[in-house]
Design a protein around this motif. Structure first.
Motif, PDB file in Angstrom:
ATOM      1  N   LEU A 143     -24.539   5.191  -7.946  1.00 44.39           N
ATOM      2  CA  LEU A 143     -23.129   5.425  -7.686  1.00 44.39           C
ATOM      3  C   LEU A 143     -22.566   6.339  -8.754  1.00 44.39           C
ATOM      4  CD1 LEU A 143     -20.450   4.805  -6.182  1.00 44.39           C
ATOM      5  CD2 LEU A 143     -20.183   2.841  -7.721  1.00 44.39           C
ATOM      6  N   ALA A 144     -21.949   7.443  -8.333  1.00 49.04           N
ATOM      7  CA  ALA A 144     -21.234   8.346  -9.236  1.00 49.04           C
ATOM      8  C   ALA A 144     -19.755   8.270  -8.882  1.00 49.04           C
ATOM      9  CB  ALA A 144     -21.751   9.772  -9.083  1.00 49.04           C
ATOM     10  N   TRP A 145     -18.926   7.922  -9.856  1.00 50.95           N
ATOM     11  CA  TRP A 145     -17.493   7.706  -9.608  1.00 50.95           C
ATOM     12  C   TRP A 145     -16.701   8.759 -10.376  1.00 50.95           C
ATOM     13  CZ3 TRP A 145     -15.301   3.720  -6.610  1.00 50.95           C
ATOM     14  CH2 TRP A 145     -13.909   3.652  -6.645  1.00 50.95           C
ATOM     15  N   GLU A 146     -16.028   9.628  -9.640  1.00 50.06           N
ATOM     16  CA  GLU A 146     -15.284  10.716 -10.275  1.00 50.06           C
ATOM     17  C   GLU A 146     -13.832  10.781  -9.806  1.00 50.06           C
ATOM     18  OE1 GLU A 146     -17.523  14.115  -9.123  1.00 50.06           O
ATOM     19  OE2 GLU A 146     -19.250  13.622 -10.392  1.00 50.06           O
ATOM     20  N   THR A 147     -13.344   9.685  -9.208  1.00 51.30           N
ATOM     21  CA  THR A 147     -12.011   9.730  -8.620  1.00 51.30           C
ATOM     22  C   THR A 147     -10.921   9.702  -9.687  1.00 51.30           C
ATOM     23  OG1 THR A 147     -10.659   8.765  -6.878  1.00 51.30           O
ATOM     24  CG2 THR A 147     -11.777   7.237  -8.344  1.00 51.30           C
ATOM     25  N   ALA A 148      -9.770  10.272  -9.363  1.00 46.22           N
ATOM     26  CA  ALA A 148      -8.711  10.458 -10.347  1.00 46.22           C
ATOM     27  C   ALA A 148      -7.535   9.492 -10.262  1.00 46.22           C
ATOM     28  CB  ALA A 148      -8.188  11.898 -10.253  1.00 46.22           C
ATOM     29  N   PRO A 149      -7.066   9.048  -9.083  1.00 45.12           N
ATOM     30  CA  PRO A 149      -5.813   8.290  -9.034  1.00 45.12           C
ATOM     31  C   PRO A 149      -5.888   6.995  -9.835  1.00 45.12           C
ATOM     32  CG  PRO A 149      -6.740   8.584  -6.816  1.00 45.12           C
ATOM     33  CD  PRO A 149      -7.700   9.168  -7.778  1.00 45.12           C
ATOM     34  N   ALA A 150      -4.771   6.646 -10.463  1.00 42.92           N
ATOM     35  CA  ALA A 150      -4.739   5.425 -11.273  1.00 42.92           C
ATOM     36  C   ALA A 150      -4.521   4.187 -10.416  1.00 42.92           C
ATOM     37  CB  ALA A 150      -3.636   5.526 -12.324  1.00 42.92           C
ATOM     38  N   GLY A 151      -3.729   4.312  -9.365  1.00 41.92           N
ATOM     39  CA  GLY A 151      -3.433   3.173  -8.516  1.00 41.92           C
ATOM     40  C   GLY A 151      -3.348   3.578  -7.059  1.00 41.92           C
ATOM     41  N   VAL A 152      -3.744   2.672  -6.185  1.00 42.43           N
ATOM     42  CA  VAL A 152      -3.689   2.906  -4.738  1.00 42.43           C
ATOM     43  C   VAL A 152      -3.238   1.620  -4.065  1.00 42.43           C
ATOM     44  CG1 VAL A 152      -5.485   4.687  -4.732  1.00 42.43           C
ATOM     45  CG2 VAL A 152      -6.121   2.282  -4.442  1.00 42.43           C
ATOM     46  N   SER A 153      -2.933   1.700  -2.782  1.00 43.07           N
ATOM     47  CA  SER A 153      -2.555   0.500  -2.056  1.00 43.07           C
ATOM     48  C   SER A 153      -3.762  -0.424  -1.919  1.00 43.07           C
ATOM     49  CB  SER A 153      -2.026   0.863  -0.672  1.00 43.07           C
ATOM     50  OG  SER A 153      -3.064   1.355   0.157  1.00 43.07           O
ATOM     51  N   ALA A 154      -3.482  -1.718  -1.754  1.00 46.07           N
ATOM     52  CA  ALA A 154      -4.568  -2.677  -1.576  1.00 46.07           C
ATOM     53  C   ALA A 154      -5.388  -2.336  -0.340  1.00 46.07           C
ATOM     54  CB  ALA A 154      -3.998  -4.089  -1.469  1.00 46.07           C
ATOM     55  N   ARG A 155      -4.720  -1.845   0.701  1.00 48.57           N
ATOM     56  CA  ARG A 155      -5.450  -1.466   1.920  1.00 48.57           C
ATOM     57  C   ARG A 155      -6.402  -0.317   1.660  1.00 48.57           C
ATOM     58  NH1 ARG A 155      -1.609  -1.561   7.324  1.00 48.57           N
ATOM     59  NH2 ARG A 155      -1.242  -3.819   7.388  1.00 48.57           N
ATOM     60  N   ALA A 156      -5.944   0.673   0.887  1.00 44.82           N
ATOM     61  CA  ALA A 156      -6.811   1.804   0.554  1.00 44.82           C
ATOM     62  C   ALA A 156      -7.996   1.341  -0.272  1.00 44.82           C
ATOM     63  CB  ALA A 156      -6.026   2.875  -0.195  1.00 44.82           C
ATOM     64  N   GLY A 157      -7.752   0.429  -1.214  1.00 41.60           N
ATOM     65  CA  GLY A 157      -8.843  -0.117  -2.007  1.00 41.60           C
ATOM     66  C   GLY A 157      -9.867  -0.820  -1.139  1.00 41.60           C
ATOM     67  N   SER A 158      -9.392  -1.607  -0.166  1.00 43.30           N
ATOM     68  CA  SER A 158     -10.305  -2.281   0.753  1.00 43.30           C
ATOM     69  C   SER A 158     -11.129  -1.275   1.539  1.00 43.30           C
ATOM     70  CB  SER A 158      -9.513  -3.168   1.720  1.00 43.30           C
ATOM     71  OG  SER A 158      -8.857  -4.214   1.034  1.00 43.30           O
ATOM     72  N   ALA A 159     -10.468  -0.247   2.047  1.00 43.90           N
ATOM     73  CA  ALA A 159     -11.170   0.758   2.842  1.00 43.90           C
ATOM     74  C   ALA A 159     -12.243   1.466   2.022  1.00 43.90           C
ATOM     75  CB  ALA A 159     -10.171   1.776   3.399  1.00 43.90           C
ATOM     76  N   VAL A 160     -11.920   1.803   0.783  1.00 39.24           N
ATOM     77  CA  VAL A 160     -12.896   2.473  -0.081  1.00 39.24           C
ATOM     78  C   VAL A 160     -14.123   1.583  -0.302  1.00 39.24           C
ATOM     79  CG1 VAL A 160     -13.320   3.316  -2.430  1.00 39.24           C
ATOM     80  CG2 VAL A 160     -11.224   3.967  -1.229  1.00 39.24           C
ATOM     81  N   LEU A 161     -13.901   0.305  -0.577  1.00 42.88           N
ATOM     82  CA  LEU A 161     -15.019  -0.597  -0.828  1.00 42.88           C
ATOM     83  C   LEU A 161     -15.913  -0.752   0.400  1.00 42.88           C
ATOM     84  CD1 LEU A 161     -13.268  -3.390  -2.923  1.00 42.88           C
ATOM     85  CD2 LEU A 161     -14.925  -1.697  -3.737  1.00 42.88           C
ATOM     86  N   ILE A 162     -15.296  -0.889   1.571  1.00 41.42           N
ATOM     87  CA  ILE A 162     -16.106  -1.047   2.787  1.00 41.42           C
ATOM     88  C   ILE A 162     -16.886   0.225   3.084  1.00 41.42           C
ATOM     89  CG2 ILE A 162     -16.041  -1.509   5.268  1.00 41.42           C
ATOM     90  CD1 ILE A 162     -13.446  -3.122   4.715  1.00 41.42           C
ATOM     91  N   ASN A 196      -1.308  -6.962   0.097  1.00 42.69           N
ATOM     92  CA  ASN A 196      -0.423  -5.811   0.020  1.00 42.69           C
ATOM     93  C   ASN A 196      -0.255  -5.410  -1.440  1.00 42.69           C
ATOM     94  OD1 ASN A 196       0.231  -5.709   2.899  1.00 42.69           O
ATOM     95  ND2 ASN A 196       1.356  -7.614   2.543  1.00 42.69           N
ATOM     96  N   GLY A 197       0.633  -4.476  -1.667  1.00 39.16           N
ATOM     97  CA  GLY A 197       0.876  -4.037  -3.033  1.00 39.16           C
ATOM     98  C   GLY A 197      -0.111  -2.989  -3.472  1.00 39.16           C
ATOM     99  N   GLU A 198      -0.164  -2.787  -4.782  1.00 36.39           N
ATOM    100  CA  GLU A 198      -1.004  -1.749  -5.371  1.00 36.39           C
ATOM    101  C   GLU A 198      -2.111  -2.370  -6.197  1.00 36.39           C
ATOM    102  OE1 GLU A 198       0.028   1.153  -8.844  1.00 36.39           O
ATOM    103  OE2 GLU A 198       0.627   2.186  -7.002  1.00 36.39           O
ATOM    104  N   VAL A 199      -3.256  -1.715  -6.215  1.00 39.58           N
ATOM    105  CA  VAL A 199      -4.374  -2.138  -7.056  1.00 39.58           C
ATOM    106  C   VAL A 199      -4.776  -0.960  -7.931  1.00 39.58           C
ATOM    107  CG1 VAL A 199      -5.227  -3.848  -5.429  1.00 39.58           C
ATOM    108  CG2 VAL A 199      -6.060  -1.498  -5.282  1.00 39.58           C
ATOM    109  N   GLN A 200      -5.341  -1.266  -9.074  1.00 38.16           N
ATOM    110  CA  GLN A 200      -5.788  -0.223  -9.984  1.00 38.16           C
ATOM    111  C   GLN A 200      -7.141   0.325  -9.546  1.00 38.16           C
ATOM    112  OE1 GLN A 200      -3.856   1.062 -12.604  1.00 38.16           O
ATOM    113  NE2 GLN A 200      -2.424  -0.191 -11.402  1.00 38.16           N
ATOM    114  N   THR A 201      -7.268   1.626  -9.586  1.00 35.40           N
ATOM    115  CA  THR A 201      -8.527   2.247  -9.186  1.00 35.40           C
ATOM    116  C   THR A 201      -9.672   1.782 -10.083  1.00 35.40           C
ATOM    117  OG1 THR A 201      -7.285   4.190  -8.465  1.00 35.40           O
ATOM    118  CG2 THR A 201      -9.644   4.451  -8.691  1.00 35.40           C
ATOM    119  N   ALA A 202      -9.357   1.508 -11.350  1.00 37.08           N
ATOM    120  CA  ALA A 202     -10.399   1.022 -12.263  1.00 37.08           C
ATOM    121  C   ALA A 202     -10.980  -0.308 -11.791  1.00 37.08           C
ATOM    122  CB  ALA A 202      -9.828   0.873 -13.675  1.00 37.08           C
TER     123      ALA A 202
END
Length: 203
Positions: free
Chosen positions: A98-117, A75-81
């Motif tokens: 891979l081209a990475w152009e995303t802007a948000p600095a931080g997202v939820s850990a769940r969102a980070g997991s979803a992006v990676l998968i 849970n919690g927040e993770v840094q987009t970097a």
């Protein structure tokens, strides 16, 4: 469409089998290098064997870090970097770029997991060529001349049970669909002859 009722132990087994498959390559590289170093009268130049051990161990550590972030929960927040660094590590040595152009600095850990998968799925979509691009919060585009989803991946992303096809391809797709839905979020999948696009609405 409702998500199919899959026994948790079955999904866990499918995911574990996929993760073991992904980790076996670099682990075997480390083992092979150590065996060559230990062998009497090994004919391989020592520097090359050591380089195999180093590169394989780095790959193994990177894959473990990726798997922990993608499938380890939390849970919690993770840094987009940090998510970007894991993604770039996963794409290192692959044909898709891979081209990475995303802007948000931080997202939820769940969102980070979803992006990676979804990124791992996107890399499989374009196969040996093409580009995966991340933009906004979060749009993931897989573009290439042979961009296409395997039927079992499409079924998993739709929340459907595995029919025909590879369980190792289906399990991560079904898991990410369940993860996103469990967070009260969702994603839109769009397909064309040369692209597969995920628009993830998740913070």
């Amino acid at each position: 469409m409702p998500i199919a009722a899959i026994p948790p132990q079955l999904l866990a087994a499918r995911l574990a089998a996929r993760l073991v498959h992904d980790l076996m390559g670099p682990a075997s590289g480390v083992a092979t290098a150590l065996e060559l170093l230990a062998a009497d009268g090994a004919g391989d130049p020592r520097a090359e064997v050591l380089q195999l051990a180093v590169s394989s161990s780095r790959r193994l550590v990177g894959d473990l870090a990726f798997a922990r972030a993608a499938f380890g929960g939390g849970n919690g927040e993770v840094q987009t970097a940090d998510i970007e660094a894991l993604a770039r590590s996963a794409f290192d040595g692959l044909r898709p770029t891979l081209a990475w152009e995303t802007a948000p600095a931080g997202v939820s850990a769940r969102a980070g997991s979803a992006v990676l998968i979804l990124l791992r799925i996107a890399a499989g979509v374009v196969g040996s060529g093409g580009e995966v691009r991340v933009s906004g919060a979060f749009r993931i585009e897989a573009r290439g001349p042979r961009a296409s989803l395997r039927p079992e991946v499409r079924a998993g992303l739709a929340g459907e049970a595995l029919g025909e096809g590879l369980a190792g391809q289906w399990a991560p797709a079904f898991y990410v669909r369940s993860l996103v839905a469990g967070a009260g979020a969702g994603f839109v999948l769009a397909e064309s002859a040369t692209a597969v696009v995920f628009d993830l609405a998740m913070e």
